[in-house]
Design a protein around this motif. Structure first.
Motif, short mmCIF file in Angstrom:
data_model
loop_
_atom_site.label_atom_id
_atom_site.label_comp_id
_atom_site.label_asym_id
_atom_site.label_seq_id
_atom_site.Cartn_x
_atom_site.Cartn_y
_atom_site.Cartn_z
N SER A 1 -0.15 -7.39 -5.69
CA SER A 1 -1.24 -6.42 -5.57
C SER A 1 -0.71 -5.12 -4.97
N VAL A 2 -1.01 -4.02 -5.63
CA VAL A 2 -0.51 -2.70 -5.23
C VAL A 2 -1.65 -1.70 -5.25
N CYS A 3 -1.71 -0.89 -4.21
CA CYS A 3 -2.76 0.11 -4.07
C CYS A 3 -2.13 1.45 -3.70
N TRP B 1 -0.14 11.46 -15.94
CA TRP B 1 0.31 10.53 -16.98
C TRP B 1 0.90 9.26 -16.35
N LEU B 2 1.70 9.41 -15.30
CA LEU B 2 2.24 8.24 -14.62
C LEU B 2 1.14 7.38 -14.02
N ALA B 3 0.09 8.02 -13.51
CA ALA B 3 -1.03 7.27 -12.93
C ALA B 3 -1.72 6.42 -13.99
N GLU B 4 -1.85 6.96 -15.19
CA GLU B 4 -2.44 6.17 -16.28
C GLU B 4 -1.58 4.95 -16.58
N ARG B 5 -0.27 5.12 -16.61
CA ARG B 5 0.63 3.98 -16.86
C ARG B 5 0.49 2.95 -15.74
N ALA B 6 0.42 3.43 -14.50
CA ALA B 6 0.30 2.52 -13.37
C ALA B 6 -1.00 1.72 -13.43
N GLN B 7 -2.09 2.40 -13.74
CA GLN B 7 -3.39 1.71 -13.80
C GLN B 7 -3.42 0.69 -14.94
N GLU B 8 -2.78 1.01 -16.05
CA GLU B 8 -2.70 0.05 -17.16
C GLU B 8 -1.99 -1.23 -16.73
N MET B 9 -1.11 -1.11 -15.75
CA MET B 9 -0.35 -2.26 -15.26
C MET B 9 -1.05 -2.98 -14.12
N GLY B 10 -2.20 -2.45 -13.69
CA GLY B 10 -2.97 -3.14 -12.66
C GLY B 10 -2.90 -2.53 -11.28
N VAL B 11 -2.30 -1.35 -11.14
CA VAL B 11 -2.26 -0.67 -9.85
C VAL B 11 -3.64 -0.07 -9.57
N GLU B 12 -4.14 -0.26 -8.37
CA GLU B 12 -5.40 0.34 -7.97
C GLU B 12 -5.13 1.68 -7.30
N ILE B 13 -5.74 2.74 -7.81
CA ILE B 13 -5.54 4.08 -7.28
C ILE B 13 -6.87 4.61 -6.77
N PHE B 14 -6.89 5.09 -5.53
CA PHE B 14 -8.11 5.59 -4.91
C PHE B 14 -7.94 7.07 -4.59
N PRO B 15 -8.29 7.97 -5.53
CA PRO B 15 -8.25 9.40 -5.21
C PRO B 15 -9.43 9.78 -4.32
N VAL C 1 0.86 -1.18 0.00
CA VAL C 1 0.00 0.00 0.00
C VAL C 1 0.89 1.22 0.00
N ILE C 2 0.55 2.18 -0.85
CA ILE C 2 1.35 3.40 -1.00
C ILE C 2 0.47 4.60 -0.64
N VAL C 3 0.94 5.42 0.27
CA VAL C 3 0.21 6.62 0.68
C VAL C 3 0.75 7.80 -0.13
N GLY C 4 -0.05 8.29 -1.07
CA GLY C 4 0.32 9.45 -1.86
C GLY C 4 0.63 9.11 -3.31
N ALA C 5 -0.12 9.74 -4.23
CA ALA C 5 0.09 9.53 -5.66
C ALA C 5 0.94 10.66 -6.23
N GLY C 6 2.07 10.92 -5.57
CA GLY C 6 3.06 11.85 -6.11
C GLY C 6 4.09 11.10 -6.93
N PRO C 7 5.15 11.77 -7.37
CA PRO C 7 6.15 11.11 -8.22
C PRO C 7 6.77 9.87 -7.58
N SER C 8 7.06 9.91 -6.27
CA SER C 8 7.70 8.75 -5.64
C SER C 8 6.74 7.58 -5.53
N GLY C 9 5.50 7.85 -5.13
CA GLY C 9 4.53 6.78 -4.98
C GLY C 9 4.18 6.12 -6.30
#
Length: 551
Positions: free
Chosen positions: A39-41, A124-138, A12-20
């Motif tokens: 599994s990554v969120c 743009w990075l979030a789109e790449r991550a989601q294409e790879m199966g990362v779940e992002i909860f804004p 689990v990653i807290v924060g959808a910034g560049p590092s996360g």
């Protein structure tokens, strides 16, 4: 029994910034390469990815090249504007002198860098991550750290939604969600409220200097196309700051679509309690050289955020059982380069590689010692170590001599002549002079064309909070603002906040300290600069805060 539901993940990653986002992408890359599932969120407190992201920004693509080598050909918005010119101006009240580029170390020249919106890069990075199966909860703010019985980090819980200011549950109440993980990465950005708890809980800063900070105040302008030079980068130092009182400088970046990003960074060790970072930025725009470029233009966006300036000697211990700090939560900014995106991304990638190896080995909840070991041998550590004395030198000797000495220090490091000592940092909240020993500063009234007030600025940051919710700017002692800060420091919160959150209202014996929490742009300056450390910034309800479209 808790009414909260729980969801298990590997990471689990807290924060959808560049590092996360870099960490999430790297985790999925490793899983794909090895043929394993992982599994990554990612939890993001902003209403969308990028909503709370603010940076100048000039980006060194080194980490991006490592992570996604074909990014320039895959529609990444950063690729639109490579840096074409680099200028450094030293401002006096009416004029400027250009600092010769040949005298500055080569890595300050911005060769091979790009300028653009960091928020759009994150989208743009979030789109790449989601294409790879990362779940992002804004819109879901991580509000609580969860622990196993043995004290290791178990994960995080999101904040409850629909809680009224008085604590009762409104009709739309929803309890928070627990996210359990084998490893949790904290990439909250500067002065994250959960990161502060982890630092205390695990004594992460025992071998590090105190973190020190700046505040960056930024605007976007549409300017006259005849004055726009895509890729032109200007940095300034000197006026309007006063030697001996404060340090900082301005930036002016010509980005895509006829737009410029401009702003002012003030180090938060400033001494005069009457100083207002917001108003210094507005005054900076009135300099003839800056005003000339902005003439005929229109301001379209505004924002502010704190910046971690401590560098190498302020990086804390990066790992604890079950968790790791990445990005600005750990403070990887290279101050003289005015860049931190590349180092933040690389930190997330190194943490990801350590966590993936641990999960594949069947481990969970231990300390990811491979991450700090990788950092110690990385280009990130080398880069930060080489400039470790720059900030302390400028603070000690002032803009003119400090800049000269720090330039010598950087050239020596480049030539392999490492300084045999590391200068120390001191907490920013300890630096204020007493009000009765300080000069009062009278700032010009805004003209609404070139200069503006704080409330109209907050309006174009699209900041919004549900008004009937618990105040997220909490006071440890509600009496301190009026009984201590006001008589000794003229209550500096009225001036250091760039959003007009704090006011002393009333007259005579009928004074009260008012907190306009709905204005908060989440910059964290109050949490840093309050002289008694009485203000504790915690996350508001998810989705609240600024909504930066292109910052």
């Amino acid at each position: 029994m808790s009414e909260r539901e729980s969801m298990p993940y590997d990471v689990v990653i807290v924060g959808a910034g560049p590092s996360g986002l870099a960490a999430a992408i790297r985790l999925k890359q490793l899983a794909t390469e090895s043929g394993n599932e992982l599994s990554v969120c990612i939890l993001e407190k902003g209403s969308e990815v990028g909503a709370h992201i603010l940076s100048g920004a000039v980006v060194d693509p080194r980490a991006l090249d490592e992570l996604l080598p074909n990014w320039r050909d895959e529609g990444c918005p950063l690729a639109r504007t490579p840096v074409t010119e680099n200028h450094h101006w030293i401002l006096s009240a009416k004029g400027k002198s250009a600092f010769p580029e040949f005298m500055t170390p080569p890595y300050l020249h911005n060769k091979g860098t790009y300028t653009g919106s960091l928020g759009n890069l994150c989208r743009w990075l979030a789109e790449r991550a989601q294409e790879m199966g990362v779940e992002i909860f804004p819109g879901f703010a991580a509000a609580e750290i969860l622990y196993h019985d043995d004290g290791s980090v178990k994960g995080v819980a999101t904040g409850d939604m629909g809680v009224a200011r008085d604590g009762h549950h409104k009709p739309d109440y929803q309890p928070g969600l627990e996210l359990h993980a084998k490893y949790t990465f904290f990439g909250e950005g500067v002065r994250g409220h959960l990161t502060k708890q982890l630092q205390r809980q695990f004594d992460l800063c025992r071998d590090a200097d105190p973190q020190v900070y700046g505040i960056g105040i930024k605007e976007l302008w549409d300017i006259d196309p005849a004055k726009h030079v895509p890729g032109k980068v200007i940095h300034t130092q000197g006026w309007p700051l006063r030697e001996g009182e404060s340090n900082g400088g301005g930036f002016f970046y010509h980005q895509a679509d006829g737009q410029v990003a401009l702003g002012f960074v003030l180090w938060l060790n400033y001494k005069n309690p009457y100083l207002s970072p917001f108003h210094e930025m507005q005054r900076w725009k009135t300099h003839p050289e800056i005003a000339k470029i902005l003439a005929g233009g229109k301001r379209v966006s505004y924002g502010a955020r704190a910046i971690s300036d401590g560098g190498w000697q302020s990086v804390p211990k990066l790992v604890m059982p079950g968790a790791a700090l990445i990005g600005d939560s750990a403070g990887f900014l290279n101050v003289p380069r005015i860049k931190g995106t590349h180092t933040s991304m690389k930190s997330g990638m190194m943490a990801a590689e350590a966590a993936f190896a641990a999960v594949q080995a069947g481990r969970a909840g231990d300390e990811l010692t491979a991450y700090p070991e990788a950092y110690q041998t990385s280009w990130v550590e080398k880069e930060l170590r080489g400039v470790r004395n720059v900030v302390p030198l400028v603070k000690k000797f002032g803009d003119m001599w400090g800049t000269l000495f720090s330039g010598v220090a950087m050239w020596m490091e480049l030539l392999g002549l490492r300084w045999p000592f590391t200068m120390k940092h001191h907490p920013d909240h300890e630096s204020l002079w007493r009000a009765d020993e300080s000069r009062e500063i009278e700032y010009p009234k805004p003209d609404g064309v070139l200069t503006f007030d704080r409330l109209s600025s907050v309006f174009i940051s699209n900041t919004n909070h549900e008004e009937d919710q618990p105040v997220h700017l909490t006071l440890k002692d509600p009496d301190i603002p009026l009984n201590y800060n006001l008589p000794i420091y003229a209550e500096p919160a009225q001036r250091y906040c760039p959003a007009g959150v704090y006011e002393v209202v009333g007259e005579g014996d009928d004074l009260r300290f008012q907190i306009n929490a709905q204005n908060c742009v989440h910059c964290k300056t109050c949490d840093i600069k309050d002289p008694t450390q009485n203000i504790n910034w915690v996350v508001p309800e998810g989705g609240g805060g600024p909504n930066y479209p292109n910052m």
